[in-house]
Design an enzyme around this catalytic site. Structure first.
Site, short mmCIF file in Angstrom:
data_model
loop_
_atom_site.label_atom_id
_atom_site.label_comp_id
_atom_site.label_asym_id
_atom_site.label_seq_id
_atom_site.Cartn_x
_atom_site.Cartn_y
_atom_site.Cartn_z
N HIS B 87 68.70 48.18 31.40
CA HIS B 87 67.26 48.43 31.46
C HIS B 87 67.01 49.59 32.41
O HIS B 87 67.55 49.62 33.51
CB HIS B 87 66.50 47.19 31.96
N ASP B 166 54.10 37.16 30.53
CA ASP B 166 54.25 38.48 31.15
C ASP B 166 53.25 39.45 30.55
O ASP B 166 52.66 40.26 31.26
CB ASP B 166 55.67 39.00 30.96
N ARG B 173 47.41 43.03 35.54
CA ARG B 173 47.85 43.89 36.65
C ARG B 173 47.41 45.33 36.43
O ARG B 173 46.99 46.02 37.35
CB ARG B 173 49.37 43.82 36.80
N SER B 188 58.59 40.70 35.85
CA SER B 188 58.19 41.25 34.55
C SER B 188 59.41 41.79 33.81
O SER B 188 59.63 41.48 32.63
CB SER B 188 57.14 42.34 34.76
N LYS B 192 61.60 39.52 30.51
CA LYS B 192 61.80 40.05 29.16
C LYS B 192 63.27 40.22 28.85
O LYS B 192 63.73 39.93 27.74
CB LYS B 192 61.07 41.39 29.02
#
Lengths: 450, 450
Positions: B87, B166, B173, B188, B192
């Site tokens: 990621h 989320d 947010r 978050s 995921k």
């Protein structure tokens, strides 16, 4: 590129980051809340950021002003003289408004008073007044102004037209853990009070177990902020810090508190209720230009008690508001539950403490108050607190009396009232009622950002 | 009275007051948000309180877990081997996933990858892959698992079923100024990623002008938190801190970035894209148990480039996802806007800086990215950044080339791209691509409450 005006999210972020105070941003935020441009969740985030970062005095003035202007501002220009009101941060057994407003009006100072209802352990003046048969606390603005002009004082409940932005924001604060924040409290109180069309305001900031502010430092900070911000908003403001550790007076309930306030107008009443009335009333008379100092003001108030002038103003006000004026002289006309449970001392000694919070919550449990804003209250029930801190007691002697509809249902509550009393061998250190006085010369600048 | 379980408002107040970390309370809050018991404004207030008070690692694990369990958790148990994903926190010109996943899969480590779309100045892998004719990024869970099993990797977009809590919280947010908060970012990202059914995760935490984290200290804190929390959640996690001050590689756009990633699979591509691919891929191979150290892993990855094994996996994955696999070998099949605007150097010198943020925003303005989540992107437009920091230039020599649909509309954007380049006399200090490496032995404990 020219700097774009801040977006609403940027306004939230600036407060979050402790940016210098920005009154214009606050005005924008409140307007956006009322127009629907700002969502409740955005206001909630801003409120929590304010909890951490504070507001500068200029920002608190801007917030007060924006909330005030979100609704109707009463026009009392037709009423001659300096209009003065009193606001209390709330306590247990605080029925002072009911004798104070007529006494001050009797001394020549007009008192336009918008009062609250009880919530949680604290009672509300509107609930107490509504214990009077026929009394109408919901009047429109022109009737309110007319009664202030004709009688000298009028006491009504909050209306939907006054500071609706404060209502929206308070409802959010209540469910987002952002109630306990001094600048937000200040703006909430002042926006509603300034909407009454007053010129001056005396604040009774209570401190102790039965008060919203349990801690003297926090209460003093609130009092100072109220004075500073109210003064910046162009009003004459004085605050007294008063003790609310034990319940005030004897009566805790609606009709019985109203009766106790009328006792004061008749020259009686518990010493602390009388003293609180005189202390606050003296400040109001000085601010209202009807006395040059508090000593002279106290003498004028005592004279209005002695002559019955205060009682007569109370009668005229009640009559003007649809109530039965005979209750002022004949307190037995007020509702009073028939059944009494007597709570007695478990041992010989001296009352060291009476926990006002515990007594207030017991009164709510009896039906005298409400834990949710939509609950009805029972005017006839309540607690008579017969011993105060410093009083000697013998085992078996009554400490308090619960006036109830149903004895058996109330027995567990009686146990809670008994537990509110601490009996000791030595007498407690005496506590003065008025702990401090704050005016615009004694308050220090804000610690908030900017 | 027995202690009542905390109300939702009490949970918000506890975080506001910095009470010790309470993972169970967080679980309760997320469940209440999804059931409707907790209002958005209450979650917004809590999020702002978290911004100020932080979360303990145990709370961040609880938040990650609660968000993860709010939706579907993919079951990849049918796929043998240690499943590893990568990621990136997002940058400009970061097309690494597109060459990385097939290369790592070619080396024997299954890569189930759920990718993002572009938002703001940063691009998104899903948008880049969708530049391939026919490519489907929205697959259901069983097709996803089947392709990972058969091909070794599969790259899909976020689905509505993955971590809906989320999504709700991120949307809040975004409009309440609570995005920039490390534990919330960590939960978050990890919720995921953990929903993909992975065993291990390599994080590319970017730092610099074009990164979400502009500051090295904050980026390192985020990387450490991701590693700590991911490890506590039972996964093997390594993070690399990589430079994102200038755009990565030459291409900034969708189809042209995909083409550049395929250049890497063909043994070419810009040096920084190759290096980032090898550095991240090496960590993935080690975590996946297909190499004992990063040197051996790099050799395996280079061999998969040289043999064309990586390119073949890419072709099979694209074909399995409905796309035209010929684009891997024949990049000219990818869309490319016909008109080019050349941005030239205004003077002789050395490129000191290329502002990735400015280039990324210029690409958004051209239609290659989006400023709102619901905007479409144009796959064919983009910017070729032909000079990098450290490159010498002569006045009039091309710095960048804008591939546009309409020259005249793009001229103001070309001016912004020119302004993104700083040309100096002396060459800048060289910046390594990989600034640091963090694993579960190098991260320090959380500073958050509790």
């Amino acid at each position: 590129m020219p700097a774009a005006p801040a977006t609403l999210v940027e306004i939230i972020a600036a407060k979050r980051d402790g940016a210098p105070g920005d009154p214009a941003a606050i005005e924008r935020l409140v307007a956006a809340l009322m127009s629907g441009e700002l969502a409740d969740y955005q206001m909630a985030a801003w409120l929590m950021a304010v909890f951490f970062r504070g507001l500068s005095d200029a920002e608190t003035v801007a917030l007060t002003d924006a909330m005030l202007r979100s609704g109707q501002v009463l026009d009392l220009s037709r009423v001659p003289g300096i209009k003065v009101d009193k606001h209390s941060t709330g306590g247990v057994g605080d029925k002072v408004s009911i004798c104070l407003a007529p006494l001050v009006a009797a001394c020549g100072v007009p008192v336009p008073m918008v009062c609250g209802r009880g919530l949680g352990h604290t009672g509300g003046t509107v609930d107490k007044l509504e214990a009077i048969e026929g009394f109408r606390a919901q009047l429109d603005a022109s009737d309110f102004a007319a009664i202030v002009e004709r009688v000298g004082c009028c006491m009504i409940g909050q209306t939907a037209e006054i500071a609706p932005a404060d209502k929206r924001m308070y409802a959010l604060r209540d469910v987002t853990a952002t109630v306990e924040c001094i600048p937000l409290i200040v703006a909430s109180i002042l926006s509603k009070k300034l909407a009454e069309g007053i010129d001056a305001l005396v604040l009774d900031v209570k401190v102790g177990r039965g008060a919203f502010m349990k801690d003297a430092g926090a209460a003093r900070a609130l009092a100072e902020a109220l004075v500073r911000v109210g003064t910046r908003a162009g009003k004459k403001v004085v605050a007294l810090l008063t003790d609310m550790d034990a319940p005030m007076g004897v009566a805790v309930g609606n009709a019985i508190e109203t009766a106790e306030a009328f006792d004061v107008l008749a020259g009686g009443g518990p010493a602390d209720v009388v003293e609180c009335t005189l202390a606050l009333g003296a400040e109001m008379l000085v601010l209202g230009g009807k006395a040059t100092d508090t000593a002279g003001a106290r003498a004028a108030l005592r004279a209005a008690i002695a002559s019955g002038a205060g009682a007569r103003v109370a009668e005229r006000m009640i009559e003007a508001q649809g109530g039965d004026p005979r209750v002022v002289a004949d307190r037995a006309r007020l509702a009073r539950a028939a059944e009494a449970i007597v709570v007695v001392a478990p041992r010989d000694g001296t009352v060291a403490r009476v926990d006002a919070l515990a007594v207030g919550l017991a009164a709510v449990a009896m039906g005298a108050g409400r834990s949710r804003a939509d609950q009805p209250v029972d005017p006839a029930v309540g607690i008579l607190v017969e011993k105060r801190p410093g009083d000697g007691v013998r085992a078996g002697e009554p400490l308090a009396r619960l006036l109830v509809r149903d004895r058996s249902a109330a027995l567990p509550i009686a146990e809670r009232v008994r537990a509110a009393f601490t009996i000791d061998d030595a007498p407690p250190a005496p506590r003065p009622l008025v702990l401090d006085r704050i005016d615009d010369r004694s308050s220090t600048p804000a610690a908030g950002s900017g």
